[in-house]
Scaffold this motif. Structure first.
Motif, PDB file in Angstrom:
ATOM      1  N   SER A 147       3.422 -17.451  25.748  1.00 14.72           N
ATOM      2  CA  SER A 147       4.785 -16.985  25.208  1.00 14.72           C
ATOM      3  C   SER A 147       4.401 -15.235  25.221  1.00 14.72           C
ATOM      4  N   VAL A 148       5.704 -14.714  25.676  1.00  6.70           N
ATOM      5  CA  VAL A 148       5.416 -13.254  25.639  1.00  6.70           C
ATOM      6  C   VAL A 148       6.783 -12.598  24.936  1.00  6.70           C
ATOM      7  N   MET A 149       7.368 -13.631  24.145  1.00 10.58           N
ATOM      8  CA  MET A 149       8.506 -13.276  23.375  1.00 10.58           C
ATOM      9  C   MET A 149       8.293 -12.052  22.645  1.00 10.58           C
ATOM     10  N   GLU A 150       9.211 -11.094  22.521  1.00  7.79           N
ATOM     11  CA  GLU A 150       9.175  -9.982  21.815  1.00  7.79           C
ATOM     12  C   GLU A 150       9.736 -10.184  20.456  1.00  7.79           C
ATOM     13  N   LYS A 151       8.666  -9.574  19.548  1.00 10.32           N
ATOM     14  CA  LYS A 151       9.237  -9.671  18.282  1.00 10.32           C
ATOM     15  C   LYS A 151       9.247  -8.242  17.735  1.00 10.32           C
ATOM     16  N   GLU A 152      10.387  -7.931  17.107  1.00  9.38           N
ATOM     17  CA  GLU A 152      10.818  -6.521  16.391  1.00  9.38           C
ATOM     18  C   GLU A 152      10.557  -6.638  15.001  1.00  9.38           C
ATOM     19  N   TYR A 153       9.777  -5.421  14.256  1.00  7.93           N
ATOM     20  CA  TYR A 153       9.535  -5.280  12.726  1.00  7.93           C
ATOM     21  C   TYR A 153      10.283  -3.637  12.656  1.00  7.93           C
ATOM     22  N   LEU A 154      10.626  -3.496  11.204  1.00  9.64           N
ATOM     23  CA  LEU A 154      10.735  -2.203  10.762  1.00  9.64           C
ATOM     24  C   LEU A 154       9.481  -2.181   9.678  1.00  9.64           C
ATOM     25  N   VAL A 155       8.764  -1.292   9.787  1.00  9.35           N
ATOM     26  CA  VAL A 155       7.581  -1.153   8.877  1.00  9.35           C
ATOM     27  C   VAL A 155       7.527   0.306   7.972  1.00  9.35           C
ATOM     28  N   ARG A 156       7.648   0.055   6.782  1.00 10.56           N
ATOM     29  CA  ARG A 156       7.571   1.218   5.921  1.00 10.56           C
ATOM     30  C   ARG A 156       6.288   1.441   5.647  1.00 10.56           C
ATOM     31  N   VAL A 157       5.522   2.847   5.789  1.00  5.79           N
ATOM     32  CA  VAL A 157       4.490   3.039   5.821  1.00  5.79           C
ATOM     33  C   VAL A 157       4.038   4.381   4.791  1.00  5.79           C
ATOM     34  N   ALA A 158       2.727   4.553   4.279  1.00  8.69           N
ATOM     35  CA  ALA A 158       2.160   5.777   3.789  1.00  8.69           C
ATOM     36  C   ALA A 158       0.973   5.966   4.387  1.00  8.69           C
ATOM     37  N   TYR A 159       0.577   7.211   4.337  1.00  4.97           N
ATOM     38  CA  TYR A 159      -0.676   7.548   5.181  1.00  4.97           C
ATOM     39  C   TYR A 159      -1.897   8.139   4.237  1.00  4.97           C
ATOM     40  N   THR A 182       6.234  10.479   1.647  1.00  6.86           N
ATOM     41  CA  THR A 182       7.590  10.921   2.247  1.00  6.86           C
ATOM     42  C   THR A 182       7.187  11.797   3.407  1.00  6.86           C
ATOM     43  N   ASN A 183       8.224  11.664   4.321  1.00  7.29           N
ATOM     44  CA  ASN A 183       8.033  12.479   5.613  1.00  7.29           C
ATOM     45  C   ASN A 183       6.638  12.310   6.358  1.00  7.29           C
ATOM     46  N   ASN A 216      12.577   6.421  11.115  1.00  4.40           N
ATOM     47  CA  ASN A 216      12.682   7.643  10.043  1.00  4.40           C
ATOM     48  C   ASN A 216      11.623   8.245   9.676  1.00  4.40           C
ATOM     49  N   PRO A 217      11.534   9.123   9.058  1.00  2.51           N
ATOM     50  CA  PRO A 217      10.277   9.816   8.659  1.00  2.51           C
ATOM     51  C   PRO A 217       9.323   8.768   7.788  1.00  2.51           C
ATOM     52  N   GLU A 218       9.709   7.771   7.270  1.00  2.47           N
ATOM     53  CA  GLU A 218       8.688   6.962   6.468  1.00  2.47           C
ATOM     54  C   GLU A 218       8.749   5.395   7.176  1.00  2.47           C
ATOM     55  N   GLN A 219       9.322   5.386   8.335  1.00  2.00           N
ATOM     56  CA  GLN A 219       9.448   3.960   8.794  1.00  2.00           C
ATOM     57  C   GLN A 219       9.245   3.944  10.119  1.00  2.00           C
ATOM     58  N   LEU A 220       8.265   3.035  10.710  1.00  2.00           N
ATOM     59  CA  LEU A 220       7.885   2.828  12.286  1.00  2.00           C
ATOM     60  C   LEU A 220       9.006   1.645  12.348  1.00  2.00           C
ATOM     61  N   GLY A 240      -5.156   4.738   9.506  1.00  2.00           N
ATOM     62  CA  GLY A 240      -5.119   5.514   8.395  1.00  2.00           C
ATOM     63  C   GLY A 240      -3.868   5.209   7.371  1.00  2.00           C
ATOM     64  N   LEU A 241      -2.917   4.296   8.027  1.00  2.00           N
ATOM     65  CA  LEU A 241      -1.741   3.884   7.198  1.00  2.00           C
ATOM     66  C   LEU A 241      -1.819   2.693   6.434  1.00  2.00           C
ATOM     67  N   LYS A 242      -1.054   2.792   5.553  1.00  2.00           N
ATOM     68  CA  LYS A 242      -0.976   1.462   4.508  1.00  2.00           C
ATOM     69  C   LYS A 242       0.699   1.142   4.892  1.00  2.00           C
ATOM     70  N   VAL A 243       0.685  -0.230   4.951  1.00  2.00           N
ATOM     71  CA  VAL A 243       2.152  -0.768   4.892  1.00  2.00           C
ATOM     72  C   VAL A 243       2.666  -1.102   3.572  1.00  2.00           C
ATOM     73  N   VAL A 244       3.791  -0.375   3.387  1.00  7.36           N
ATOM     74  CA  VAL A 244       4.276  -0.722   1.908  1.00  7.36           C
ATOM     75  C   VAL A 244       5.657  -1.482   1.955  1.00  7.36           C
ATOM     76  N   GLY A 245       6.081  -1.966   3.292  1.00 11.90           N
ATOM     77  CA  GLY A 245       7.040  -2.772   3.360  1.00 11.90           C
ATOM     78  C   GLY A 245       7.316  -3.380   4.761  1.00 11.90           C
ATOM     79  N   LEU A 246       7.472  -4.563   5.257  1.00  6.47           N
ATOM     80  CA  LEU A 246       7.503  -4.937   6.469  1.00  6.47           C
ATOM     81  C   LEU A 246       8.713  -6.068   6.525  1.00  6.47           C
ATOM     82  N   LYS A 247       9.711  -5.746   7.490  1.00  7.15           N
ATOM     83  CA  LYS A 247      10.746  -6.813   7.823  1.00  7.15           C
ATOM     84  C   LYS A 247      10.719  -6.847   9.250  1.00  7.15           C
TER      85      LYS A 247
END
Length: 273
Positions: A147-159, A182-183, A216-220, A240-247
């Motif tokens: 399988s090469v099915m794409e999966k898409e995520y919104l990931v809020r991060v802190a540095y 922030t930013n 956005n500045p806080e989300q990948l 060097g990033l920490k995930v603080v929210g993943l959807k």
């Protein structure tokens, strides 16, 4: 390399043709629902690519009644079996939790819980789209070895990077007690973003290229075609990033959309991954 002219087990050939899963194939063969070149197939038989495989209407009828459901998994639920006192996401599959805007013409039946399996992981501390299915064809499409099915995520991060140069040229020093929340985009080095896209390894194996960009500045936004355990969280830690929210918001062509957290809907007959 597999020899394309060599005989292979019938159940594997049926899965390759997209007729069903291997497990279903074995069940159909045992029920006498499969013929090879006009003769009833026996369990374990091997076939050639040119052999004609026929499936009885009874098998296709059984398959037509299989359901696939989409759940917006909340935090605190595990994808598969219960563990450490946490409930599996399948416990959300009840008539009460069905999304009011689900306009598919399926009716809930407890029999639909039989053989319902998650197609891939979604961590206990992540939310979003989780697919559960009785249909082996869909399971193979989403989590099969090829399988090469794409999966898409919104990931809020802190540095939490230490000693990394910011785009301004200044040295950014921070630790777990003083992360940038922030930013984050302004201080996260472009070279590290490039590594997220390609160049990281997990468990001694290089990762496939990923699409990663700032939402956005806080989300990948991540788009992956593989699914190692806690992959995004571990990728982020390496730069060097920490995930603080993943959807998770998309699998293939199927979107999470407006499905509320903790609710589910059926995959419609017109929807394809």
């Amino acid at each position: 390399m597999t020899d394309a002219t060599a005989p292979i087990r019938l159940n594997k050939r049926m899965a390759e043709l997209g007729l069903c899963s291997r497990r279903e194939a074995d069940e159909w063969i045992a029920n006498g629902w499969v013929k090879v070149n006009g003769k009833p197939a026996e369990m374990g038989v091997k076939v050639m690519p040119a052999d004609r495989i026929e499936v009885d209407k009874a098998a296709k009828g059984q398959q037509a009644n299989q359901v696939t459901i989409l759940i917006n998994k909340p935090i605190g639920y595990v994808s598969a079996q219960a563990e450490d006192g946490h409930e599996p996401a399948v416990t959300l599959f009840t008539p009460q939790n069905r999304w009011a805007e689900d306009n598919t013409r399926f009716f809930f039946n407890p029999q639909q819980l039989r053989g319902l399996a998650p197609c891939g992981r979604l961590d206990i501390d992540s939310i979003g789209l989780l697919v559960m299915t009785q249909d082996g064809r869909i399971a193979r499409q989403l989590i099969g070895e090829d399988s090469v099915m794409e999966k898409e995520y919104l990931v809020r991060v802190a540095y939490h990077g230490l000693g990394q140069p910011a785009p301004t040229g200044q040295l950014v020093r921070m630790d777990d007690d003083d992360p940038v929340t922030t930013n984050v985009q302004a201080v996260f080095p472009p070279a590290m973003l490039a590594r997220l896209r390609h160049g990281l390894s997990l468990d001694g194996q290089p990762l496939k290229p990923a699409r990663v960009e700032w939402q956005n500045p806080e989300q990948l936004r991540f788009v992956l075609t593989e699914g190692k355990k806690r992959q995004i969280r571990r990728m982020c830690e390496l730069v060097g990033l920490k995930v603080v929210g993943l959807k998770r918001v998309r699998i293939g062509k199927v979107m999470l959309g407006n499905l509320p957290v903790g609710q589910w809907r059926y995959l419609g007959p017109h929807e394809k991954f």
